[in-house]
Motif scaffolding. Structure first.
Motif, PDB file in Angstrom:
ATOM      1  N   ASP A   1     -32.827  66.310  -3.761  1.00  0.00           N
ATOM      2  CA  ASP A   1     -33.662  66.806  -3.710  1.00  0.00           C
ATOM      3  C   ASP A   1     -33.459  68.339  -3.732  1.00  0.00           C
TER       4      ASP A   1
ATOM      5  N   ALA B   1     -27.022  70.675   5.328  1.00  0.00           N
ATOM      6  CA  ALA B   1     -27.304  69.638   5.677  1.00  0.00           C
ATOM      7  C   ALA B   1     -26.280  68.364   4.595  1.00  0.00           C
TER       8      ALA B   1
ATOM      9  N   ASP C   1     -27.344  65.405   3.921  1.00  0.00           N
ATOM     10  CA  ASP C   1     -28.585  64.367   3.692  1.00  0.00           C
ATOM     11  C   ASP C   1     -28.710  64.836   2.169  1.00  0.00           C
ATOM     12  N   LEU C   2     -28.968  65.676   1.964  1.00  0.00           N
ATOM     13  CA  LEU C   2     -29.549  66.569   0.585  1.00  0.00           C
ATOM     14  C   LEU C   2     -28.818  65.829  -0.134  1.00  0.00           C
TER      15      LEU C   2
END
Lengths: 212, 212
Positions: B168, B161, B163-164
């Motif tokens: 994170d 992903a 969006d990490l």
């Protein structure tokens, strides 16, 4: 904190045949356990003494022996007590969850808050590996069984993947517990990162990993 | 096993100014570290002695002091050595992986095999929390940084992903490391469950949890 004592855990907290029989006795036992947590947490098992524990608790030496046979016995009781405290802190946090994944996120956030407030929990449980190995193992085995039971209930309700066997869920419960223990160590004991944020990011593994 | 020594880890293995200068010296240092692993692993730090380590290694007491200043120094070196051994065992297992997730599964299976063959690793690293806290912390911090770097590389290649954030990924690296350590404890140290099976089930959390 007195919860586990009131709920009957005194059977295992005090040494055999030494369980308190009155509310006052239960309060004294609680004082001794809290003092033991401070002593073992700060000084470690080897450098801790029964005398120092009784001084911290403000009780006479003889009172200690009313409840415990030895330094090992109070240490063992403390590990079981902390294990119960974690459970008693996490369970109510899960009430009102919108579903399985939300419940697990709340459980982790509650655990992270607990670890932040009781940084000595890690030191005490980790030292149990060497001092009271059976209590150490029991703590993790009991916790993993509790997590696996939540996973199985969610599977049976159709909230998570149906193809996960009980054996798979046991492996995943140990993985989940390890993830929680390590993020707790890094972000609640060594640092003080926002528990809700850490729980939300970590929960991504479960939310997607166990998704139907 | 000599890998880490040959690759220059001798700088930190022996005490300051005591690094071996010859291949024979490196072999002696290796013998002392292997003997120390047996001694500390079986008896724990407090009950271990330098004399017993030299007897196990078949070297003279004076030879020990050619390389190490103290029992603490050899214990510290041993923790760093075991940390390097885990790394040296996991890295080649990832070669030939078909992608990020397959690589992580292979890494975990290799770690589980290592833990099964070297059950004393857990005892030694866990005891470092009390004996050599800096070495304990360094072991986990270094490992987490390595995992987070793999995660970041996979994100930058579009394998996981997008969006990490790096922050994170640090949290997720600690979660992943904790999961691996705990399944290793339960299924490789306390039991001897098929490493490939445990790695495959555990990897489900990563595979789906970090999916695009």
């Amino acid at each position: 904190m007195g919860q586990s004592v009131r709920n009957g855990a005194q059977v295992s907290a005090a040494s055999d045949g030494k369980a308190p029989r009155t509310a006052r006795g239960e309060r004294t036992l609680r004082k001794i356990l809290d003092a033991a947590r401070g002593e073992f947490g700060e000084r470690g098992f080897a450098d801790s003494s029964i005398v120092a524990i009784t001084q911290r608790a403000g009780v006479a030496l003889g009172t200690f022996y009313t409840y415990f046979d030895s330094k090992e016995a109070v240490f063992r009781a403390l590990v079981q007590d902390m294990s119960s405290q974690v459970r008693d802190r996490v369970a109510p946090a899960m009430e009102g969850a919108t579903g399985f994944f939300d419940g697990e996120r709340r459980a982790l956030a509650a655990f992270l808050r607990f670890a932040r407030e009781h940084r000595d929990v890690y030191r005490i449980i980790d030292e149990a590996e060497f001092v009271e190995h059976a209590a150490y193992r029991e703590h993790y085995e009991t916790t993993a069984i509790r997590i696996a039971a939540r996973f199985a209930a969610a599977r049976d309700k159709g909230e998570i993947a149906a193809d996960l066997s009980d054996e798979d869920l046991e492996i995943l419960a140990w993985a989940d517990m390890g993830a929680n223990v390590f993020v707790g160590l890094r972000f609640s004991v060594w640092a003080s990162t926002d528990p809700d944020h850490v729980a939300e990011v970590t929960n991504r593994l479960l939310t997607k990993g166990l998704a139907r």
